[in-house]
Write a protein that holds these residues in place. Structure first.
Motif, PDB file in Angstrom:
ATOM      1  N   TYR A 210      -2.663   4.296  10.538  1.00  0.00           N
ATOM      2  CA  TYR A 210      -2.928   3.032   9.844  1.00  0.00           C
ATOM      3  C   TYR A 210      -3.210   3.204   8.353  1.00  0.00           C
ATOM      4  CZ  TYR A 210      -3.516   1.462  14.653  1.00  0.00           C
ATOM      5  OH  TYR A 210      -3.316   1.195  15.973  1.00  0.00           O
ATOM      6  N   ASP A 211      -3.619   4.387   7.948  1.00  0.00           N
ATOM      7  CA  ASP A 211      -4.022   4.596   6.556  1.00  0.00           C
ATOM      8  C   ASP A 211      -2.820   4.398   5.632  1.00  0.00           C
ATOM      9  OD1 ASP A 211      -4.864   5.448   4.095  1.00  0.00           O
ATOM     10  OD2 ASP A 211      -5.497   7.434   4.747  1.00  0.00           O
ATOM     11  N   GLY A 212      -2.907   3.398   4.833  1.00  0.00           N
ATOM     12  CA  GLY A 212      -1.794   3.071   3.949  1.00  0.00           C
ATOM     13  C   GLY A 212      -0.790   2.195   4.659  1.00  0.00           C
ATOM     14  N   THR A 213      -0.286   2.678   5.762  1.00  0.00           N
ATOM     15  CA  THR A 213       0.776   1.961   6.474  1.00  0.00           C
ATOM     16  C   THR A 213       0.337   0.552   6.860  1.00  0.00           C
ATOM     17  OG1 THR A 213       1.433   4.102   7.361  1.00  0.00           O
ATOM     18  CG2 THR A 213       2.422   2.165   8.365  1.00  0.00           C
TER      19      THR A 213
ATOM     20  N   SER B  54      -2.940   2.274  -6.182  1.00  0.00           N
ATOM     21  CA  SER B  54      -2.769   2.337  -4.727  1.00  0.00           C
ATOM     22  C   SER B  54      -2.916   3.764  -4.236  1.00  0.00           C
ATOM     23  CB  SER B  54      -1.413   1.825  -4.331  1.00  0.00           C
ATOM     24  OG  SER B  54      -1.262   1.978  -2.942  1.00  0.00           O
ATOM     25  N   SER B  55      -3.755   4.046  -3.377  1.00  0.00           N
ATOM     26  CA  SER B  55      -4.575   3.023  -2.774  1.00  0.00           C
ATOM     27  C   SER B  55      -6.036   3.391  -2.960  1.00  0.00           C
ATOM     28  CB  SER B  55      -4.260   2.921  -1.310  1.00  0.00           C
ATOM     29  OG  SER B  55      -2.929   2.593  -1.128  1.00  0.00           O
ATOM     30  N   THR B  56      -6.383   3.592  -4.186  1.00  0.00           N
ATOM     31  CA  THR B  56      -7.746   4.029  -4.468  1.00  0.00           C
ATOM     32  C   THR B  56      -7.992   5.353  -3.751  1.00  0.00           C
ATOM     33  OG1 THR B  56      -8.836   2.960  -2.598  1.00  0.00           O
ATOM     34  CG2 THR B  56      -8.428   1.622  -4.534  1.00  0.00           C
ATOM     35  N   LEU B  57      -9.159   5.697  -3.504  1.00  0.00           N
ATOM     36  CA  LEU B  57      -9.418   6.794  -2.577  1.00  0.00           C
ATOM     37  C   LEU B  57     -10.161   6.200  -1.411  1.00  0.00           C
ATOM     38  CD1 LEU B  57     -10.239   9.977  -4.624  1.00  0.00           C
ATOM     39  CD2 LEU B  57      -8.148   9.294  -3.486  1.00  0.00           C
ATOM     40  N   HIS B  58      -9.878   6.719  -0.281  1.00  0.00           N
ATOM     41  CA  HIS B  58     -10.336   6.054   0.931  1.00  0.00           C
ATOM     42  C   HIS B  58     -11.841   5.927   0.993  1.00  0.00           C
ATOM     43  CE1 HIS B  58      -6.649   8.479   1.817  1.00  0.00           C
ATOM     44  NE2 HIS B  58      -6.272   7.293   1.476  1.00  0.00           N
ATOM     45  N   THR B  59     -12.508   6.879   0.417  1.00  0.00           N
ATOM     46  CA  THR B  59     -13.964   6.853   0.494  1.00  0.00           C
ATOM     47  C   THR B  59     -14.551   5.671  -0.262  1.00  0.00           C
ATOM     48  OG1 THR B  59     -13.915   8.399  -1.312  1.00  0.00           O
ATOM     49  CG2 THR B  59     -14.309   9.293   0.867  1.00  0.00           C
TER      50      THR B  59
ATOM     51  N   SER C 210       0.869  -1.176   0.000  1.00  0.00           N
ATOM     52  CA  SER C 210       0.000   0.000   0.000  1.00  0.00           C
ATOM     53  C   SER C 210       0.906   1.226   0.000  1.00  0.00           C
ATOM     54  CB  SER C 210      -0.945  -0.020   1.200  1.00  0.00           C
ATOM     55  OG  SER C 210      -1.899   1.018   1.104  1.00  0.00           O
ATOM     56  N   HIS C 211       0.389   2.353   0.457  1.00  0.00           N
ATOM     57  CA  HIS C 211       1.205   3.573   0.410  1.00  0.00           C
ATOM     58  C   HIS C 211       1.788   3.908   1.774  1.00  0.00           C
ATOM     59  CE1 HIS C 211      -1.890   6.317   2.218  1.00  0.00           C
ATOM     60  NE2 HIS C 211      -2.741   5.494   1.658  1.00  0.00           N
ATOM     61  N   LEU C 212       2.945   4.526   1.734  1.00  0.00           N
ATOM     62  CA  LEU C 212       3.676   4.827   2.970  1.00  0.00           C
ATOM     63  C   LEU C 212       3.487   6.272   3.413  1.00  0.00           C
ATOM     64  CD1 LEU C 212       5.610   3.535   4.995  1.00  0.00           C
ATOM     65  CD2 LEU C 212       7.517   4.176   3.504  1.00  0.00           C
TER      66      LEU C 212
ATOM     67  N   VAL D 290      -4.390  -4.464   1.522  1.00  0.00           N
ATOM     68  CA  VAL D 290      -5.220  -4.341   2.711  1.00  0.00           C
ATOM     69  C   VAL D 290      -5.265  -2.858   3.054  1.00  0.00           C
ATOM     70  CG1 VAL D 290      -5.501  -5.009   5.128  1.00  0.00           C
ATOM     71  CG2 VAL D 290      -4.432  -6.587   3.513  1.00  0.00           C
ATOM     72  N   HIS D 291      -6.469  -2.332   3.224  1.00  0.00           N
ATOM     73  CA  HIS D 291      -6.558  -0.895   3.459  1.00  0.00           C
ATOM     74  C   HIS D 291      -7.602  -0.621   4.535  1.00  0.00           C
ATOM     75  CE1 HIS D 291      -5.206   2.909   1.400  1.00  0.00           C
ATOM     76  NE2 HIS D 291      -5.880   3.333   2.450  1.00  0.00           N
ATOM     77  N   ILE D 292      -7.242   0.219   5.455  1.00  0.00           N
ATOM     78  CA  ILE D 292      -8.131   0.544   6.557  1.00  0.00           C
ATOM     79  C   ILE D 292      -9.360   1.294   6.063  1.00  0.00           C
ATOM     80  CG2 ILE D 292      -8.315   2.097   8.548  1.00  0.00           C
ATOM     81  CD1 ILE D 292      -6.906  -0.484   9.230  1.00  0.00           C
TER      82      ILE D 292
ATOM     83  N   GLU E  46       3.800   8.773  -2.338  1.00  0.00           N
ATOM     84  CA  GLU E  46       2.969   9.910  -2.787  1.00  0.00           C
ATOM     85  C   GLU E  46       1.588   9.505  -3.302  1.00  0.00           C
ATOM     86  OE1 GLU E  46       3.599  12.757  -1.960  1.00  0.00           O
ATOM     87  OE2 GLU E  46       2.867  14.241  -3.373  1.00  0.00           O
ATOM     88  N   GLU E  47       0.941   8.589  -2.597  1.00  0.00           N
ATOM     89  CA  GLU E  47      -0.441   8.277  -2.962  1.00  0.00           C
ATOM     90  C   GLU E  47      -1.361   9.442  -2.645  1.00  0.00           C
ATOM     91  OE1 GLU E  47      -4.534   6.558  -1.995  1.00  0.00           O
ATOM     92  OE2 GLU E  47      -3.160   7.754  -0.810  1.00  0.00           O
ATOM     93  N   GLU E  48      -1.070  10.122  -1.536  1.00  0.00           N
ATOM     94  CA  GLU E  48      -1.971  11.187  -1.078  1.00  0.00           C
ATOM     95  C   GLU E  48      -1.840  12.467  -1.891  1.00  0.00           C
ATOM     96  OE1 GLU E  48      -4.188  10.428   0.934  1.00  0.00           O
ATOM     97  OE2 GLU E  48      -3.491   9.090   2.521  1.00  0.00           O
ATOM     98  N   GLY E  49      -0.758  12.618  -2.614  1.00  0.00           N
ATOM     99  CA  GLY E  49      -0.596  13.815  -3.436  1.00  0.00           C
ATOM    100  C   GLY E  49      -0.270  15.067  -2.652  1.00  0.00           C
TER     101      GLY E  49
HETATM  102 ZN   LIG Z   1      -4.808   5.421   2.131  1.00  0.00          ZN
END
Ligand SMILES: [Zn+2]
Length: 229
Positions: free
Chosen positions: A87-90, A219-224, A76-78, A186-188, A121-124
């Motif tokens: 936990y998000d990504g990590t 990775s990692s889609t968008l959380h929503t 996933s993303h770091l 796996v994504h929270i 840089e998943e979150e931008g």
């Molecule tokens: Zn995420």
């Protein structure tokens, strides 16, 4: 799987953080990001793998399989948003690591290669371009695009180089879908849909943000979109 070991690594990564006491802030290619990478590199080397970073800073490590069958990618993303959650990504990164550590513990040799990926840089957060790490290795942005993409401090290309990466190597680092069987992440969950429904497991059946060649590599889609389907 060793749950305590997994949580210990999550806890250690949460200390790689520019805003202690106020959530986790770990932008890609920052000092905090560098510290998190060293934790992961240490853990991957401890099980005999050789971590390496591509030109975007996505961190890879590959456990070869016993056959030449296409690999399973997992991770996933770091990076985090400013004052994000630990936990998000990590969690997805550490879940992939823990699976590999468990294989090592048991001496298990998978038929397919398993490739660990911690995406950058998943979150931008740096340049306003989400999933930038995965875009760089599936042909959605090239070296010229990285030179054009900029913020007040300069271009993405220069940022990568200043972090010790080699974005000019990206053309030779593209992921070939023919060599990939699946990407498992796996994504929270980021909302209360599952909790409200009394369900304990969420599996994504579609990704609506980017239709990349390997869709899940967004990775990692968008959380929503991580809801209990
Ligand atoms: Zn995420």
């Amino acid at each position: 799987m060793q749950a305590q070991r997994l949580f210990d690594t999550l806890e250690e990564l949460s200390t790689c953080n520019a805003t202690p006491g106020n959530g986790v802030t770990r932008f890609s290619w920052s000092e905090a990001d560098g510290r998190a990478r060293r934790v992961l590199e240490r853990e991957l080397r401890a099980i005999g793998l050789e971590p390496w970073a591509d030109g975007m800073g996505n961190l890879h490590a590959r456990l070869e399989g016993t056959t030449g069958a296409p690999a399973v990618l997992t991770g996933s993303h770091l990076d985090t948003v400013r004052n994000g959650g630990r936990y998000d990504g990590t969690y997805g990164v550490v879940a992939a690591l823990e699976a590999l550590r468990s294989f090592h513990d048991e001496g298990y040799k998978p038929e397919r290669a398993i490739e660990f990926i911690a995406f950058a840089e998943e979150e931008g957060s740096n340049f306003g371009s989400t999933c930038l790490g995965s875009k760089g290795i599936v042909g959605q942005i090239d070296v010229e695009g990285l030179k054009r993409l900029s913020n007040a401090e300069g271009s993405a290309y220069d940022k990568l180089r200043a972090f010790g990466l080699d974005p000019d190597a990206l053309p030779g680092q593209q992921i070939d879908p023919a060599n990939v069987k699946a990407f498992l992440e796996v994504h929270i969950e980021q909302n209360a849909v599952l909790e409200d429904a009394g369900r304990g497991l969420g599996i994504v059946t579609a990704i609506s943000t980017y239709l990349l060649p390997l869709t899940a590599l967004a990775s990692s889609t968008l959380h929503t979109y991580i809801t209990g389907l």
